[in-house]
Design an enzyme around this catalytic site. Structure first.
Site: not given
Ligand SMILES: Cc1cc2nc3c(=O)[nH]c(=O)nc-3n(C[C@H](O)[C@H](O)[C@H](O)COP(=O)(O)OP(=O)(O)OC[C@H]3O[C@@H](n4cnc5c(N)ncnc54)[C@H](O)[C@@H]3O)c2cc1C
Length: 340
Positions: A167, A239, A336
């Site tokens: 992570r 999480s 996380e």
């Molecule tokens: C129901 C649920 C289940 C989940 N299960 C998992 C799992 O099994 N494993 C896991 O690892 N995660 C899990 N997650 C967490 C999440 O889905 C992941 O971390 C996902 O990759 C976040 O993507 P996002 O586009 O929504 O990022 P965001 O929430 O929009 O951003 C997260 C972070 O990344 C940065 N960021 C986003 N895109 C970029 C970019 N292009 N360039 C630079 N920085 C960027 C943002 O600034 C922020 O700091 C889960 C979340 C939910 C709601």
């Protein structure tokens, strides 16, 4: 061109899966590299920081909002490059992650299937080295194309540059945060490479030899549906905390006190321990609810906003959970979820 995509005082809560957070001073949806560069140059002119939003599924945004330029990354495009036994797939950072996984599985390419049904965008997968069911994105990533805000330039980082860990990655460091991920290239296999050792999967497939790629994806989707709340209906970021990684000596002490505590020995000899177990069985916090904030009744690691919780209420609740864990185990747990 910028006037068409540039907005002021935009409420961010609807852009996050937790459904929490105040306004962004400026907000821009970018669909290509040119727009990204332009918006960043405007931010530089205004002397404001730039923050990037993907699907908002790993974010807790403060109630006060942020004095920054928030860029919503919607850079799309998927390119498949055939090699002998492998295929390189390059996807735009704004592509929806699970749509990409579905497309890849449909082409019978192995590697990312265990990461099915994770919300968010492609561009966020390297940030915390997204992981699930025994696989981490970093194991499949070949390279990451970024826009370096300070240098005003696009560069390609190798997997070694990304420093992937549990992570964690280079992108979470002070130097890494100035990079906006524009696209990610994954190396996938044409030959079957099932990764079914994770407990839930081993159980699921105990009577099925050599499952197909579609069967593995479906198993992951079914298993996750039983563990996570439906994030399209309930406020959650999945999480909320990381599983703690502690020294083998500390783990041995804890196991003396709690003999059934699940412990996973890491390559470096340290021990990853199950925080879900600690929250549930040791602290008795699974299903705890205070106002509109709670820990999900089926999985204690998952924090839920049942309706109108504020970011402040969530932070106070998180502090109580962290204190309870520390009191029982002397472990300082880490979040996380990213906070803005
Ligand atoms: C129901 C649920 C289940 C989940 N299960 C998992 C799992 O099994 N494993 C896991 O690892 N995660 C899990 N997650 C967490 C999440 O889905 C992941 O971390 C996902 O990759 C976040 O993507 P996002 O586009 O929504 O990022 P965001 O929430 O929009 O951003 C997260 C972070 O990344 C940065 N960021 C986003 N895109 C970029 C970019 N292009 N360039 C630079 N920085 C960027 C943002 O600034 C922020 O700091 C889960 C979340 C939910 C709601």
């Amino acid at each position: 061109m910028i006037s068409g995509i540039w907005k002021e005082d935009v409420s961010l809560a609807p852009y996050t899966t937790l459904k929490v957070g105040g306004k962004a001073k400026y907000f821009a949806v970018v669909k290509n590299e040119e727009e990204l560069k332009e918006v960043c140059s405007e931010a530089r002119r205004l002397d404001l920081p730039v923050l990037v939003l993907g699907g908002g599924s790993n974010l807790l945004i403060s109630d006060e909002g942020i004095d920054a330029v928030v860029i919503k990354n919607e850079i799309e495009g998927i390119l498949y490059q055939e090699l002998d036994d492998e295929v390189l797939v390059t996807a735009g950072g704004g592509e929806v992650w699970d749509d990409l996984v579905s497309d890849i599985v449909g082409r019978n390419l192995w590697g990312l299937e265990n990461l099915s049904a994770i919300p968010g965008t492609v561009g966020a997968t390297p940030i915390q080295n997204v992981g699930a069911y025994g696989v981490e994105a970093g194991e499949l990533i070949e390279s990451v194309r970024v826009y370096d805000i300070d240098k005003d330039d696009f560069i390609t980082l190798s997997v070694a540059d990304c420093h992937f860990a549990y992570r964690d990655s280079f992108f979470k460091t002070a130097g890494g945060r100035r990079n906006i991920i524009v696209s990610v290239t994954y190396r996938l296999s044409k030959k079957p490479r099932p990764r079914l050792l994770y407990k839930d999967l081993a159980e699921y497939f105990k009577a099925i030899a050599n499952p197909s790629l579609q069967e593995v994806r479906q198993a992951i989707i079914n298993t996750r549906a039983g563990k996570f709340p439906d994030w399209t209906k309930v406020g959650t970021a999945g999480s909320f905390f990381k599983n703690p990684i502690i020294s083998s000596e500390e783990a041995a002490e804890l196991v003396k006190e709690y003999p059934t505590l699940p412990v996973f020995v890491q390559e470096d000899g340290r021990a990853k321990i199950s925080l879900g177990y600690i929250l549930d069985k040791i602290c008795g916090l699974r299903g705890l609810r205070e106002g509109d904030v709670g820990l999900y009744e089926k999985q204690a690691l998952i924090l839920v906003n049942y309706g109108g919780a504020s970011a402040l209420e969530i932070k106070e609740f998180v502090q109580k959970i962290s204190d309870a864990v520390f009191e029982k185990t002397k472990i300082k747990i880490e979040q996380e979820v990213n906070c803005w």
